[in-house]
Design a protein around this motif. Structure first.
Motif, PDB file in Angstrom:
ATOM      1  N   THR A   1     -34.582 -10.544  -1.910  1.00 23.90           N
ATOM      2  CA  THR A   1     -34.126  -9.710  -2.925  1.00 23.90           C
ATOM      3  C   THR A   1     -32.957 -10.151  -3.552  1.00 23.90           C
ATOM      4  OG1 THR A   1     -34.853  -7.651  -1.476  1.00 23.90           O
ATOM      5  CG2 THR A   1     -33.081  -7.138  -3.167  1.00 23.90           C
TER       6      THR A   1
ATOM      7  N   ASP B   1     -40.289  -6.521  -6.109  1.00 22.18           N
ATOM      8  CA  ASP B   1     -39.201  -6.619  -4.856  1.00 22.18           C
ATOM      9  C   ASP B   1     -39.998  -5.673  -3.993  1.00 22.18           C
ATOM     10  OD1 ASP B   1     -37.482  -7.150  -2.929  1.00 22.18           O
ATOM     11  OD2 ASP B   1     -35.884  -6.025  -3.809  1.00 22.18           O
ATOM     12  N   GLU B   2     -40.775  -6.196  -3.044  1.00 24.52           N
ATOM     13  CA  GLU B   2     -41.392  -5.493  -1.965  1.00 24.52           C
ATOM     14  C   GLU B   2     -42.007  -4.275  -2.595  1.00 24.52           C
ATOM     15  OE1 GLU B   2     -40.094  -5.158   1.912  1.00 24.52           O
ATOM     16  OE2 GLU B   2     -38.625  -6.751   1.609  1.00 24.52           O
TER      17      GLU B   2
HETATM   18 MG   LIG Z   1     -35.195  -7.220  -0.054  1.00 27.72          MG
END
Ligand SMILES: [Mg+2]
Ligand SMILES: Nc1ncnc2c1ncn2[C@@H]1O[C@H](COP(=O)(O)OP(=O)(O)OP(=O)(O)O)[C@@H](O)[C@H]1O
Lengths: 254, 285
Positions: free
Chosen positions: A45, A175-176
């Motif tokens: 991240t 991000d995910e």
């Molecule tokens: Mg993360």
């Protein structure tokens, strides 16, 4: 010879004592889909956030489309850019967050038109037509006037993708994007991302969906403790990892 | 384990029975006691030294009506000034710039730390400090002419209100998820525009109930401006009873108007809340 769209060189970042990124260098080429994998806390991240400057790096440099991010050189010294210049650089990247972060007081359509109208100062009618087209593209043509609270998680994330695309970025950061979703909603978001990848968008995707990485990614990067451990073609890294740490990680996730 | 084709015995069928109504003796007793007390109070007032005819006569007297209009005008303007100052101070407080931060903190400290009535008197008597005010070379005036009761009351009430409102606004802005600010930045909104278009509208939802409270306080705080000769409703009521000595009657008249105004404000607040709640799951289902 083409140049990388993103060039990351010796980037480090610490939060207090904690070293979140250690000397990371990486190229992302135009049209490439790059998946970042790694254990929790490995800095995935943080790396994405450095690229769109939500996090400021301590040392090293990041170039996007040939332009140095966050700083400029002047008389042998680096000077920080102004907030306005940084905001302008951000327009080249679109970010999709794990927790969607749609604006709850705006409808799906208004979420998408906000940036192009307010920031780019474009014609509202034109932007609206484009936003409706984007909603159609992510399969939500009928949800234009729904508020985020009236949408499922998967639908919200697809609106968030459309919102990022509305700025016509050269690079999309994910991000995910599916890890906050119920399992049955993951597929619809991945399908949108896959379509986007096939349309030639350059993408950096932090994900735990190894199936998606295997199928869509051109390259997979494995990170551990803030450093890149292994990087290569998806089939190689996921199928026949060279590094022991990558093997251990993959064995643990599958 | 046994496969159970039938339900177990020993549980009677309740489907035809109803729950008996209970008689709440205590509630009835308490209600009766309250009615008796209220009746006693009403009787006392009815027989007391109050000329109710004066109350009803002055309730709609021109001076009183003008007073309540002045009260409302002042409350609305001072509150508006307070909200603007409060929002600016809150934004300064949350900015990364230490100069802006400390200016905002100093403002809150100074104006929350001294009595409102003292601030009103200071504004009204500003001429004692600065006999003339203006921009040198462009425009000057005698402070006594500029600092009318209206302006002094507006500045006193509004600036004081801003010091309180800044804390309410700050709490509201802190209640908005940090991800909202990041999402706004990610689509290129600058700090101020992100605040105005994304953060503040969401903060308003949290901020309206306490602001409604503050506004009700403001309506009543305007009565303090009577000390600097601003002709709000209490000031006008006082002027009347100086002349006719009907003190209690006129105080009741003023009290009735305050109650009426405050009663109207509550449903207005509901409307505002509904406006800013758009997009969120409904709160009063
Ligand atoms: Mg993360
Ligand atoms: N703002 C911050 N302040 C302090 N520490 C932080 C901050 N942001 C991240 N970190 C720390 O940096 C490390 C890397 O975080 P990062 O979010 O990049 O990990 P990640 O690889 O994305 O993990 P996950 O898979 O759990 O999302 C973590 O240990 C985290 O605690």
């Amino acid at each position: 010879m083409t140049k990388p769209l993103v060039a990351i060189r010796s980037v480090s970042k610490a939060f207090g004592e904690f070293q979140a990124l250690r000397n990371v260098s990486l190229d992302v080429w135009p049209g490439e889909v790059l998946c970042l994998i790694g254990a929790s806390g490995s800095g995935k991240t943080t790396l994405l956030r450095c690229i769109n400057q939500l996090t400021v790096i301590d040392s090293g440099g990041i170039w996007l489309d040939g332009e140095m991010l966050g700083v400029r050189e002047e008389g042998g010294k680096l000077r920080r850019l102004t907030d306005r210049q940084i905001a302008r650089q951000r327009l080249k990247t679109g970010m999709v967050f794990q927790r969607f972060n749609l604006f709850p007081h705006k409808t799906a359509l208004e979420n998408i038109t906000e940036g192009p109208v307010q920031v780019q100062g474009r014609n509202p009618g034109e932007v609206r037509a484009e936003a409706i087209e984007l909603l159609r593209r992510v399969g939500l043509a009928t949800k234009a006037d729904s508020y985020p609270s009236q949408l499922s998680g998967g639908q919200q994330q697809r609106v968030a993708i459309a919102r990022a695309l509305a700025m016509k970025p050269m690079l999309m950061l994910f991000d995910e994007p599916t890890s906050a979703l119920d399992p049955e909603l993951v597929g619809e978001v991945l399908a949108v991302m896959k379509e986007l990848a096939q349309s030639g968008m350059t993408m950096m995707v932090v994900t735990h969906e190894l199936g998606f990485a295997r199928e869509v990614a051109d390259r997979v990067v494995y990170m551990d403790h803030g450093a890149i451990v292994e990087s290569g073609r998806a089939a190689d890294v996921l199928g026949a990892p060279r590094e022991a740490r990558t093997r251990a990680f993959l064995a643990a996730v599958i | 384990m046994r496969a159970a084709p039938t339900l177990a015995e020993g549980f009677p069928d309740l489907s035809q029975m109803q729950i008996a109504r209970e008689i709440h003796w205590r509630r009835w007793l308490a209600a009766a006691a309250i009615v008796v007390v209220l009746a006693a109070i009403a009787r006392a007032f009815a027989n007391g030294q109050i000329e109710w005819s004066y109350v009803s006569r002055f309730l709609t007297a021109k001076v009183i009506l003008q007073g309540i209009v002045n009260t409302m005008v002042m409350a609305v303007l001072a509150m508006a000034l307070g909200i603007v100052l409060g929002a600016v101070a809150a934004i300064m407080r949350l900015s990364p710039n230490p100069v802006l931060k400390s200016v905002a903190a100093g403002y809150t400290w100074l104006f929350r730390g001294t009595p409102l009535i003292l601030q009103l008197l200071l504004w009204f008597n500003l001429a004692l400090v600065f006999p003339t005010i203006g921009i040198p070379g462009l425009w000057t005036a005698r402070a006594v002419d500029v600092m009318t009761p209206f302006l002094a009351a507006l500045l006193g009430l509004g600036i004081n209100q801003g010091a309180y409102t800044s804390e309410v606004m700050r709490a509201g802005m802190l209640s908005v998820d940090a991800g909202q600010y990041e999402a706004a930045q990610a689509i290129g909104l600058g700090r101020l525009r992100a605040l105005r278009r994304i953060i503040l509208p969401q903060a308003m939802r949290v901020v309206i109930p306490p602001l409604g409270n503050e506004f009700i306080g403001m309506v009543k705080a305007t009565s303090l401006a009577s000390v600097i000769q601003y002709p709000e409703v209490l000031h006008n009521a006082e002027n009347i009873y100086y002349a006719n000595s009907r003190v209690i009657e006129l105080l009741i008249v003023a009290g009735c108007w305050y109650l009426l105004v405050v009663s109207i404000l509550t449903p207005l607040q509901m409307l505002l809340e509904r406006h800013f709640a758009r997009g969120t799951a409904r709160i009063n289902r």
